[in-house]
Write an enzyme that holds these catalytic residues in place. Structure first.
Site, short mmCIF file in Angstrom:
data_model
loop_
_atom_site.label_atom_id
_atom_site.label_comp_id
_atom_site.label_asym_id
_atom_site.label_seq_id
_atom_site.Cartn_x
_atom_site.Cartn_y
_atom_site.Cartn_z
N VAL A 136 0.83 -1.21 0.00
CA VAL A 136 0.00 0.00 0.00
C VAL A 136 0.87 1.26 0.00
O VAL A 136 0.61 2.21 -0.75
CB VAL A 136 -0.98 0.00 1.21
CG1 VAL A 136 -1.89 1.22 1.16
CG2 VAL A 136 -1.80 -1.28 1.24
N LYS A 172 -13.42 -5.89 9.27
CA LYS A 172 -14.08 -4.91 8.40
C LYS A 172 -15.57 -4.79 8.73
O LYS A 172 -16.12 -3.68 8.74
CB LYS A 172 -13.87 -5.32 6.94
CG LYS A 172 -12.41 -5.19 6.52
CD LYS A 172 -12.14 -5.88 5.20
CE LYS A 172 -10.70 -5.68 4.75
NZ LYS A 172 -10.31 -6.53 3.64
P1 NAP Z 1 3.27 -4.78 3.70
O1 NAP Z 1 3.39 -4.96 2.24
O2 NAP Z 1 3.66 -5.89 4.61
O3 NAP Z 1 4.10 -3.45 4.10
C1 NAP Z 1 4.32 -3.05 5.44
C2 NAP Z 1 5.36 -1.92 5.43
O4 NAP Z 1 5.41 -1.39 6.74
C3 NAP Z 1 6.78 -2.35 5.07
O5 NAP Z 1 7.38 -1.36 4.28
C4 NAP Z 1 7.49 -2.42 6.41
O6 NAP Z 1 8.86 -2.06 6.35
C5 NAP Z 1 6.76 -1.38 7.21
N1 NAP Z 1 6.73 -1.72 8.64
C6 NAP Z 1 6.03 -2.71 9.25
N2 NAP Z 1 6.24 -2.69 10.56
C7 NAP Z 1 7.09 -1.67 10.80
C8 NAP Z 1 7.70 -1.13 11.96
N3 NAP Z 1 7.47 -1.66 13.16
N4 NAP Z 1 8.51 -0.07 11.83
C9 NAP Z 1 8.75 0.48 10.63
N5 NAP Z 1 8.22 0.01 9.47
C10 NAP Z 1 7.40 -1.05 9.56
O7 NAP Z 1 1.76 -4.43 4.09
P2 NAP Z 1 0.61 -3.86 3.13
O8 NAP Z 1 -0.02 -4.97 2.36
O9 NAP Z 1 1.10 -2.68 2.41
O10 NAP Z 1 -0.49 -3.43 4.21
C11 NAP Z 1 -0.32 -2.28 5.02
C12 NAP Z 1 -1.61 -1.99 5.76
O11 NAP Z 1 -2.66 -1.75 4.82
C13 NAP Z 1 -2.11 -3.12 6.66
O12 NAP Z 1 -2.77 -2.55 7.77
C14 NAP Z 1 -3.13 -3.83 5.78
O13 NAP Z 1 -4.11 -4.54 6.51
C15 NAP Z 1 -3.75 -2.64 5.07
N6 NAP Z 1 -4.38 -2.92 3.78
C16 NAP Z 1 -3.73 -3.63 2.85
C17 NAP Z 1 -4.34 -3.86 1.61
C18 NAP Z 1 -3.65 -4.64 0.53
O14 NAP Z 1 -4.28 -4.88 -0.51
N7 NAP Z 1 -2.41 -5.06 0.72
C19 NAP Z 1 -5.60 -3.33 1.36
C20 NAP Z 1 -6.25 -2.57 2.35
C21 NAP Z 1 -5.63 -2.37 3.58
P3 NAP Z 1 9.99 -2.99 5.70
O15 NAP Z 1 9.68 -3.01 4.26
O16 NAP Z 1 11.28 -2.30 5.98
O17 NAP Z 1 9.84 -4.33 6.36
N1 HSE Z 2 -5.93 -8.89 2.75
C1 HSE Z 2 -7.00 -8.02 2.42
C2 HSE Z 2 -7.89 -8.66 1.38
C3 HSE Z 2 -6.46 -6.71 1.92
O1 HSE Z 2 -7.51 -9.71 0.82
O2 HSE Z 2 -8.98 -8.16 1.14
C4 HSE Z 2 -7.50 -5.65 1.82
O3 HSE Z 2 -7.96 -5.25 3.07
#
Ligand code: NAP
Ligand code: HSE
Length: 427
Positions: A14, A205
């Site tokens: 994200v 959600k």
């Molecule tokens: P992700 O790909 O795992 O990315 C997490 C990022 O946060 C990484 O860059 C990581 O750094 C950093 N991070 C995690 N813990 C940290 C800490 N303690 N200190 C500093 N940096 C930290 O996760 P994502 O899929 O983008 O999701 C992020 C959020 O959005 C979550 O809450 C998820 O539920 C929500 N979300 C995701 C989606 C989706 O489609 N993926 C959709 C809606 C909502 P490093 O890279 O250095 O490890």
């Molecule tokens: N892991 C979640 C999904 C990301 O599959 O819908 C969006 O919140």
């Protein structure tokens, strides 16, 4: 205000999307916002790893202190995930007078009330549109556009990963593991996909949406959750024969006896609007007394759709900041409605079981159901499993506790070898 600085916490799926949208929107910001947003800092665990991903690596930091103590930063965008340190970082930002935009449903479903109160006290904004259904605008419509309704039901497909898996299993007969791997590679799944496949993500959600829709706090702990890990190609095949599809449904109802909040696989008729929502698409179907039925549809996960929702919130908060009207959005939870126990919900059920293939077995099973107030609507027996028979039973609508009582007896009966599946039927 010529420019306004924001900080990004996280540069994963994200965060990368948010970074890209910031760049592509830069030339229009002045017209849209009356200011230009600049990324002042990006927090990651390992800045070295991300150096090639940003124009100016000096913005990368692994120290939150660099962000909280920087007076230029007016908006903090939290896209790291998890409860801690995200909660502490958001609280500290709000207390320091910075508005916050987050995509973190785990946190909002568990501690959203506390954070909203802190935001209100400090007269700053806390927005979380991306926490539910990725790119679909649903939080803002529930809070604003539908505010004049008494909402009785919110029903949706709100997890992209599981919808992708079920769609692939149904449409191309893909194996569960392969479909989950694809959903992970596409960036839909959570860091630990257990949250997706066990229904916890959808549970968070629906807790967030129910709290807003019914003006009564519903937390993740109030939601009954059951995932898709037990769904097999056999169940999908039977569903197809019966004119149904299997979807992971998140459902919240405000009934006379309290709020029902649950996530579980459900058989829905092929012609229901949610039946055709495939792949990583999500949809939320809302029923209100004035609007009647309204459905929101779009990409529920992934880099750019989620960034769209995050940036929509960032733009809105930036406008509030430019015109100094932050802190004007209220939590709007102002009543306390009890949560209904799962035992008391009513549904009809699809049951697939392996039974002894001999005369009288069906009569035995029917009498167990009858003795527990469960009436049978349909029985299908077409496959053999070795010397046993496979039986599919569809019941009439009944309270969940009756079906549970009947299953306890059937599971200990010598004629029933296994009750393999129980799926609730839409109704
Ligand atoms: P992700 O790909 O795992 O990315 C997490 C990022 O946060 C990484 O860059 C990581 O750094 C950093 N991070 C995690 N813990 C940290 C800490 N303690 N200190 C500093 N940096 C930290 O996760 P994502 O899929 O983008 O999701 C992020 C959020 O959005 C979550 O809450 C998820 O539920 C929500 N979300 C995701 C989606 C989706 O489609 N993926 C959709 C809606 C909502 P490093 O890279 O250095 O490890
Ligand atoms: N892991 C979640 C999904 C990301 O599959 O819908 C969006 O919140």
């Amino acid at each position: 205000m010529d420019e306004m600085y924001v900080a990004l916490l996280g540069l994963g799926t994200v965060g990368t999307g948010v970074y890209k949208v910031m760049k592509t929107q830069e030339s229009q910001m002045q017209q849209k916002l009356n200011t230009v947003l600049r990324i002042g800092r990006i927090l990651v665990r390992d800045p070295k790893k991300h150096e090639g991903e940003v124009d100016d690596p000096s913005v990368l930091t692994s120290s939150y202190e660099d962000i909280i103590s920087d007076p230029r930063i007016r908006i903090v965008i939290e896209v790291m995930g998890g409860i801690e340190p995200a909660y502490t970082y958001i609280r500290d930002a709000l207390e320091a007078g910075k508005s916050v935009v987050t995509a973190n449903k785990d946190l909002i479903a568990e501690r959203g009330g506390e954070l909203m109160a802190i935001a209100e006290e400090n007269r700053v904004d806390l927005r979380f549109e991306a926490s539910v259904a990725g790119g679909i605008p649903i939080i803002s419509p529930l809070k604003n556009s539908l505010a004049a309704n008494e909402i009785s039901q919110v029903m949706g497909i709100v997890n992209g990963t599981t919808n992708y898996i079920l769609t692939k299993m149904t449409e191309v007969g893909m194996d569960y593991k392969e479909a989950l791997q694809e959903a992970t590679d596409l960036g839909y799944a959570e860091a630990d996909p257990t949250a997706d496949v066990e229904g916890y993500d959808a549970g968070r959600k629906i807790a967030i949406m129910a709290s807003i829709a019914f003006h009564s706090r519903v937390t993740f702990r109030d939601v009954y959750t059951e995932g898709i890990t037990k769904i097999t190609s056999k169940d999908i095949g039977y569903a197809k024969t019966l004119g149904w599809v299997i979807k992971l449904i998140a459902l919240a109802r405000n009934t006379d006896n309290g709020i029902e909040a649950r996530v579980h696989p459900m058989l829905i008729p092929e012609d229901h609007p949610l039946a055709t929502v495939g792949g990583s698409y999500n949809a939320v179907y809302v029923v209100g007394d004035a609007v009647e039925d309204v459905m929101f549809y779009g990409r529920g996960a992934g880099e750019m759709p989620t960034a769209s929702a995050v940036m929509g919130d960032v733009f809105s908060v930036a406008r509030h900041t430019v015109y100094d009207s932050q802190g004007s959005t209220r939590d709007n939870v102002y009543r306390k409605i009890p949560i209904k126990r799962m035992d008391n919900i009513r549904s009809s059920y699809f049951l697939r079981m392996e039974v002894e293939d001999k005369p009288g077995v069906l009569a035995t099973i029917a009498s167990v159901f009858g003795n527990n107030s469960v009436s049978i609507e349909q029985v299908i027996q077409k496959n053999k499993i070795g010397t046993n028979a496979e039986l599919v039973i569809i019941t009439s609508e009944v309270k969940e506790r009756h079906i549970r009582d009947a299953l306890l007896i059937l599971n200990s009966s010598s004629v029933v070898k296994e009750v393999a599946t129980l799926i609730r039927v839409y109704g």
